[in-house]
Design a protein around this motif. Structure first.
Motif, mmCIF file in Angstrom:
data_model
loop_
_atom_site.group_PDB
_atom_site.id
_atom_site.type_symbol
_atom_site.label_atom_id
_atom_site.label_comp_id
_atom_site.label_asym_id
_atom_site.label_seq_id
_atom_site.Cartn_x
_atom_site.Cartn_y
_atom_site.Cartn_z
ATOM 1 N N SER A 158 28.366 44.314 46.219
ATOM 2 C CA SER A 158 28.715 44.584 44.824
ATOM 3 C C SER A 158 28.797 43.235 44.119
ATOM 4 O O SER A 158 29.437 42.299 44.623
ATOM 5 C CB SER A 158 30.060 45.314 44.737
ATOM 6 N N ILE A 159 28.162 43.104 42.953
ATOM 7 C CA ILE A 159 28.007 41.813 42.290
ATOM 8 C C ILE A 159 28.508 41.901 40.848
ATOM 9 O O ILE A 159 28.182 42.854 40.129
ATOM 10 C CB ILE A 159 26.525 41.376 42.302
ATOM 11 N N LEU A 160 29.299 40.918 40.443
ATOM 12 C CA LEU A 160 29.752 40.812 39.053
ATOM 13 C C LEU A 160 29.331 39.452 38.526
ATOM 14 O O LEU A 160 29.673 38.418 39.103
ATOM 15 C CB LEU A 160 31.267 40.977 38.958
ATOM 16 N N LEU A 161 28.592 39.447 37.415
ATOM 17 C CA LEU A 161 28.097 38.219 36.809
ATOM 18 C C LEU A 161 28.827 37.944 35.502
ATOM 19 O O LEU A 161 29.116 38.862 34.729
ATOM 20 C CB LEU A 161 26.590 38.333 36.540
ATOM 21 N N ASN A 162 29.097 36.668 35.242
ATOM 22 C CA ASN A 162 29.716 36.245 33.988
ATOM 23 C C ASN A 162 31.019 37.003 33.734
ATOM 24 O O ASN A 162 31.247 37.534 32.642
ATOM 25 C CB ASN A 162 28.742 36.424 32.823
ATOM 26 N N SER A 163 31.851 37.054 34.750
ATOM 27 C CA SER A 163 33.156 37.704 34.616
ATOM 28 C C SER A 163 34.005 36.933 33.612
ATOM 29 O O SER A 163 34.174 35.721 33.732
ATOM 30 C CB SER A 163 33.859 37.731 35.975
ATOM 31 N N GLN A 164 34.531 37.633 32.590
ATOM 32 C CA GLN A 164 35.321 36.979 31.551
ATOM 33 C C GLN A 164 36.634 37.709 31.327
ATOM 34 O O GLN A 164 36.681 38.942 31.342
ATOM 35 C CB GLN A 164 34.541 36.916 30.238
ATOM 36 N N ALA A 165 37.690 36.932 31.131
ATOM 37 C CA ALA A 165 39.001 37.494 30.830
ATOM 38 C C ALA A 165 39.737 36.538 29.913
ATOM 39 O O ALA A 165 39.530 35.320 29.957
ATOM 40 C CB ALA A 165 39.802 37.715 32.118
ATOM 41 N N SER A 166 40.593 37.095 29.052
ATOM 42 C CA SER A 166 41.374 36.283 28.127
ATOM 43 C C SER A 166 42.761 36.871 27.999
ATOM 44 O O SER A 166 42.919 38.077 27.804
ATOM 45 C CB SER A 166 40.695 36.241 26.758
ATOM 46 N N SER A 167 43.788 36.026 28.125
ATOM 47 C CA SER A 167 45.167 36.486 28.051
ATOM 48 C C SER A 167 45.747 36.354 26.647
ATOM 49 O O SER A 167 46.768 36.962 26.347
ATOM 50 C CB SER A 167 46.030 35.700 29.040
ATOM 51 N N GLU A 168 45.080 35.556 25.784
ATOM 52 C CA GLU A 168 45.564 35.355 24.424
ATOM 53 C C GLU A 168 44.456 34.705 23.599
ATOM 54 O O GLU A 168 43.490 34.174 24.145
ATOM 55 C CB GLU A 168 46.810 34.468 24.418
ATOM 56 N N PRO A 169 44.548 34.752 22.262
ATOM 57 C CA PRO A 169 43.521 34.107 21.428
ATOM 58 C C PRO A 169 43.386 32.620 21.756
ATOM 59 O O PRO A 169 44.379 31.927 21.982
ATOM 60 C CB PRO A 169 44.052 34.315 20.003
ATOM 61 N N GLY A 170 42.142 32.144 21.812
ATOM 62 C CA GLY A 170 41.903 30.731 22.087
ATOM 63 C C GLY A 170 41.942 30.367 23.554
ATOM 64 O O GLY A 170 41.906 29.179 23.894
ATOM 65 N N GLN A 171 41.994 31.360 24.448
ATOM 66 C CA GLN A 171 42.024 31.101 25.886
ATOM 67 C C GLN A 171 40.980 31.980 26.560
ATOM 68 O O GLN A 171 40.785 33.136 26.174
ATOM 69 C CB GLN A 171 43.411 31.400 26.465
ATOM 70 N N ILE A 172 40.298 31.435 27.577
ATOM 71 C CA ILE A 172 39.289 32.216 28.298
ATOM 72 C C ILE A 172 39.156 31.728 29.726
ATOM 73 O O ILE A 172 39.347 30.538 30.014
ATOM 74 C CB ILE A 172 37.917 32.150 27.577
ATOM 75 N N GLU A 173 38.877 32.648 30.643
ATOM 76 C CA GLU A 173 38.558 32.350 32.037
ATOM 77 C C GLU A 173 37.215 32.990 32.355
ATOM 78 O O GLU A 173 36.979 34.153 32.005
ATOM 79 C CB GLU A 173 39.642 32.898 32.967
ATOM 80 N N VAL A 174 36.340 32.230 32.992
ATOM 81 C CA VAL A 174 34.991 32.700 33.282
ATOM 82 C C VAL A 174 34.641 32.391 34.731
ATOM 83 O O VAL A 174 34.928 31.299 35.218
ATOM 84 C CB VAL A 174 33.940 32.027 32.360
ATOM 85 N N THR A 175 34.030 33.349 35.417
ATOM 86 C CA THR A 175 33.479 33.114 36.750
ATOM 87 C C THR A 175 32.009 33.504 36.716
ATOM 88 O O THR A 175 31.668 34.622 36.313
ATOM 89 C CB THR A 175 34.208 33.927 37.832
ATOM 90 N N ALA A 176 31.145 32.595 37.125
ATOM 91 C CA ALA A 176 29.702 32.832 37.032
ATOM 92 C C ALA A 176 29.259 33.992 37.900
ATOM 93 O O ALA A 176 28.492 34.856 37.478
ATOM 94 C CB ALA A 176 28.942 31.563 37.418
ATOM 95 N N LEU A 177 29.753 34.032 39.151
ATOM 96 C CA LEU A 177 29.257 35.016 40.113
ATOM 97 C C LEU A 177 30.359 35.412 41.082
ATOM 98 O O LEU A 177 31.024 34.559 41.665
ATOM 99 C CB LEU A 177 28.077 34.425 40.894
ATOM 100 N N GLU A 178 30.574 36.706 41.226
ATOM 101 C CA GLU A 178 31.497 37.238 42.230
ATOM 102 C C GLU A 178 30.726 38.228 43.089
ATOM 103 O O GLU A 178 30.095 39.144 42.564
ATOM 104 C CB GLU A 178 32.687 37.936 41.577
ATOM 105 N N ILE A 179 30.774 38.024 44.391
ATOM 106 C CA ILE A 179 30.085 38.913 45.323
ATOM 107 C C ILE A 179 31.113 39.520 46.272
ATOM 108 O O ILE A 179 31.886 38.797 46.909
ATOM 109 C CB ILE A 179 29.012 38.161 46.138
ATOM 110 N N GLU A 180 31.111 40.841 46.371
ATOM 111 C CA GLU A 180 32.003 41.545 47.289
ATOM 112 C C GLU A 180 31.167 42.275 48.328
ATOM 113 O O GLU A 180 30.211 42.986 47.996
ATOM 114 C CB GLU A 180 32.871 42.549 46.537
ATOM 115 N N ALA A 181 31.511 42.083 49.596
ATOM 116 C CA ALA A 181 30.778 42.728 50.675
ATOM 117 C C ALA A 181 31.126 44.205 50.759
ATOM 118 O O ALA A 181 32.294 44.589 50.697
ATOM 119 C CB ALA A 181 31.097 42.042 52.000
#
Length: 239
Positions: A158-181
């Motif tokens: 299972s693959i997730l690309l460009n995972s993005q999350a934000s906890s508040e305005p002006g803040q962001i967390e990004v992961t390019a690639l997540e792979i789950e077996a």
């Protein structure tokens, strides 16, 4: 399920409105990942900046040998590709499953407005299966995936690309690639994780403070963080 976790650690940048401070390793060697067998050649890169004007930027990922990542004066991620890098995810039955790419990285920027943006880039990235020396491409990965793009290889990954999350305005967390077996003796990995913001501008402090004026008129919270690879060995004996 069991095994260990390997990580490149993080690089952090902050700025008090006058001086930028950077901690952590911006070019960690492969040795920081210990005895893992997923990646044995290539370059780990995590680069962070926090500027005096209340903006910050981060880039992190994996490239082939000879590649590099830096951040330009406007916060843009500057990438020089090297040779192809292979992440051997393990086996599924008789097949060896491998992630191949020229580069996989995430980037983010944040300002004090407040605003924050993030992207993921995958150059010539694909998942392959090798049986008896014959390699077959199972899935080609998009070069510039939309945020939170989900893909799968049924029964394998299972693959997730460009995972993005934000906890508040002006803040962001990004992961390019997540792979789950999903099956086999395969690794679960995260490649290229970055975080930017939230940021706030600190007004300049006068050399000779005016009578009755506070010495510090604000607090800056410019921050950028880059991280690389998380690896867990999956022991599921499916498929």
């Amino acid at each position: 399920m069991g095994g260990g976790i390997a990580s490149s650690g993080t690089a952090n940048a902050t700025n008090d409105g006058t001086t930028e401070s950077i901690s952590g390793n911006q070019n960690p060697p492969l040795g920081v990942l210990g005895a893992q067998t997923v990646i044995t050649a290539g370059v780990l890169n995590q680069y962070v900046r926090a500027f005096n004007d209340g903006t910050s930027a981060a880039c992190a990922g994996v490239l082939g040998s000879g590649g590099s990542i830096t951040i330009g004066p406007t916060g843009n991620c500057i990438v020089v590709n090297g040779s192809e890098v292979a992440l051997v995810l393990g086996t599924n039955g008789l097949a060896t499953i491998t992630l191949r790419a020229d580069a996989i990285y995430a980037s983010c920027t944040a300002s004090s407005s407040p605003s924050a943006t993030g992207t993921a880039s995958l150059t010539n990235a694909r998942i392959t299966s090798t049986i008896l020396g014959i390699e077959t491409t199972l899935l080609n990965l998009p070069a510039n995936p939309a945020p939170n793009t989900g893909l799968s290889i049924p029964g394998i990954l299972s693959i997730l690309l460009n995972s993005q999350a934000s906890s508040e305005p002006g803040q962001i967390e990004v992961t390019a690639l997540e792979i789950e077996a999903l099956g086999g003796l395969l690794a679960t990995v995260e490649v290229g994780s970055v975080a930017c913001g939230p940021n706030a501008v600190a007004p300049p402090i006068p050399t000779i403070p005016l009578a009755g004026a506070p010495v510090a008129l604000g607090v800056i919270a410019v921050a950028a963080t880059g991280g690389f690879l998380l690896h867990r060995r999956q022991q599921a004996l499916k498929g």
